[in-house]
Design a protein around this motif. Structure first.
Motif, PDB file in Angstrom:
ATOM      1  N   PRO A 113       0.807  -1.233   0.000  1.00  0.00           N
ATOM      2  CA  PRO A 113       0.000   0.000   0.000  1.00  0.00           C
ATOM      3  C   PRO A 113       0.833   1.274   0.000  1.00  0.00           C
ATOM      4  O   PRO A 113       0.372   2.310  -0.463  1.00  0.00           O
ATOM      5  N   TYR A 114       2.082   1.195   0.500  1.00  0.00           N
ATOM      6  CA  TYR A 114       2.912   2.411   0.540  1.00  0.00           C
ATOM      7  C   TYR A 114       3.234   2.925  -0.865  1.00  0.00           C
ATOM      8  O   TYR A 114       3.635   4.074  -1.040  1.00  0.00           O
ATOM      9  N   LEU A 115       3.043   2.094  -1.903  1.00  0.00           N
ATOM     10  CA  LEU A 115       3.252   2.574  -3.274  1.00  0.00           C
ATOM     11  C   LEU A 115       2.164   3.579  -3.663  1.00  0.00           C
ATOM     12  O   LEU A 115       2.300   4.332  -4.619  1.00  0.00           O
ATOM     13  N   ASN A 116       1.064   3.517  -2.899  1.00  0.00           N
ATOM     14  CA  ASN A 116      -0.065   4.415  -3.139  1.00  0.00           C
ATOM     15  C   ASN A 116      -0.606   4.274  -4.569  1.00  0.00           C
ATOM     16  O   ASN A 116      -0.891   5.263  -5.238  1.00  0.00           O
ATOM     17  N   LEU A 117      -0.695   3.018  -5.013  1.00  0.00           N
ATOM     18  CA  LEU A 117      -1.245   2.725  -6.346  1.00  0.00           C
ATOM     19  C   LEU A 117      -2.311   1.653  -6.143  1.00  0.00           C
ATOM     20  O   LEU A 117      -2.043   0.632  -5.512  1.00  0.00           O
TER      21      LEU A 117
END
Ligand code: KIV
Ligand code: ZN
Length: 391
Positions: free
Chosen positions: A253-257
């Protein structure tokens, strides 16, 4: 569409169906298209309408049946292909024409016996003509993976000028390394005039087993669409697997995609595609293979029984698999045997487990996998059976 949303373009029914032996009839294709629509894919590439009357009919029927997704038809940069695709897409609520041409020196020289300037002109004409039928036109630069970036940027600029809404950058031969493919997308983002009015799309083949990694590098570097297939089926070694890219983005989720995919339907649709096409999915296939959530070594089984996440990064329910499997073999330990015995009604003490485990190992050395009937047999034929059931 927010900037963190990755559009999922499914090409199971076009690039996937091109595979020898995977041919589907219209009825089967409509069933799969409806399932893809329910799954939440944003674009369904339904076929290559000019290629055969059967493909034309399938694109037409899918256009009538799909309610949410954009329906897309493939063409070459040939007027008649484009006209026929537009006719096949007539009933689509959201139609897209996907047209393009080879841009690598190898394609230009050997396939088209042409030159770079002529290819640019053909690309422009094809997009412009497609725009006379539909608003949404995707342009593909075939073999972009082996096309030099400067020329590729010129081709992309031309397609945007002609009205392309999406620019597909296919690694047609599966040649690129993830770092190269990511750099290519970044270069286009930074050097193509007008790029803010189009979406860059990743279309990666798996010849070196890098299709998924390349697509992920592509979106990290600014692409906002991934072209993929269920189970990764497709030409030669296949395409990017839809279930893999979707779960990678979900698990990081930290990729924010993120995507619009309802992941709990992934296993079901994988089975549907594999059954319809008659193509068996390899057991170790990520996410949807029979062994993706199966644990067979004693150390792993003990860990999973104590705490599932010790050896699993995905909750099987998230992809539609009911539960993790503890597979009993000669490599299994006492914990797994006790766990399975309890599951079928035998609560064994530590001493009883020692006896049953030694019988189990003899049995397991003769048989690859031990099922519940075998455990019943091992326990019922042991000299402590009466003691076990009287407890
Ligand atoms: O791999 C490829 O280049 C393709 C194009 C036709 C989009 O499938
Ligand atoms: Zn392809």
């Amino acid at each position: 569409m927010s900037d963190s949303n990755i559009q999922i373009f499914d090409t199971t029914l076009r690039d996937g169906e091109q595979v020898p032996g995977c041919k589907l009839n219209t009825e089967q294709k409509v069933i799969i298209a409806k399932a893809l629509d329910n799954l939440g894919v944003d674009i369904i590439e339904a076929g290559f309408p000019v290629s055969s009357p059967g493909d034309f009919k399938s694109v037409q029927e899918i256009s009538k049946s799909v309610t949410n997704a954009t329906v897309c038809g493939l063409t070459r940069s040939v007027k008649n292909d484009i006209k026929v695709a537009a006719e096949a897409l007539e009933y689509a609520k959201k139609p897209r024409i996907h047209t393009g041409i080879g841009t690598s020196d190898s394609h230009i020289k050997h396939k088209f016996k042409s030159n770079r300037e002529d290819i640019i002109q053909r690309a422009y004409d094809a997009v412009k003509y497609a725009k006379s039928f539909v608003y949404d036109v995707e342009f593909y630069a075939e073999d972009a993976g082996r096309t030099d970036n400067e020329y590729l940027a010129r081709v992309c600029e031309t397609a945007i000028k002609a009205g392309a809404t999406v620019l597909n950058i296919p690694d047609t031969t599966g040649y690129c390394l993830p770092s190269e493919y990511g750099a290519k997308i970044k270069y286009l983002k930074e050097n193509v005039k007008g790029i803010e009015s189009a979406i860059l799309s990743c279309h990666c083949h798996n010849d070196l087993g890098l299709a998924t990694a390349n697509s992920i590098e592509g979106v990290i570097n600014g692409a906002r669409q991934i072209e993929c297939t269920i189970n990764g089926i497709g030409e030669r070694a296949g395409n990017t697997a839809l279930e893999e890219v979707v779960m990678i983005l979900k698990q990081h989720p930290y990729l924010n995609l993120n995507t619009n995919i309802e992941t709990s339907q992934l296993y079901g649709i994988s089975q549907l595609v594999s059954d319809s096409m008659g193509v068996y999915t390899q057991p170790n296939k990520a996410i949807v293979g029979a062994n993706a959530f199966a644990h067979s070594s004693g150390i792993h089984q003990d860990g999973v029984i104590k705490h599932r996440e010790t050896y699993e990064i995905i909750d099987p329910k998230d992809v539609g698999v009911t539960e993790s499997a503890i597979v009993l073999t000669a490599r299994s330990g006492r914990a797994a045997l006790a766990y399975r015995a309890k599951h079928i009604g035998y609560e064994l003490t530590k001493l009883q487990l020692d006896v049953i485990y030694s019988n189990f190992l003899k049995f397991a050395d003769r048989k690859k996998e031990i099922d519940n009937n075998d455990i019943h047999e091992i326990i019922e034929t042991s000299h402590i059976y009466k003691e076990i059931i009287s407890a």
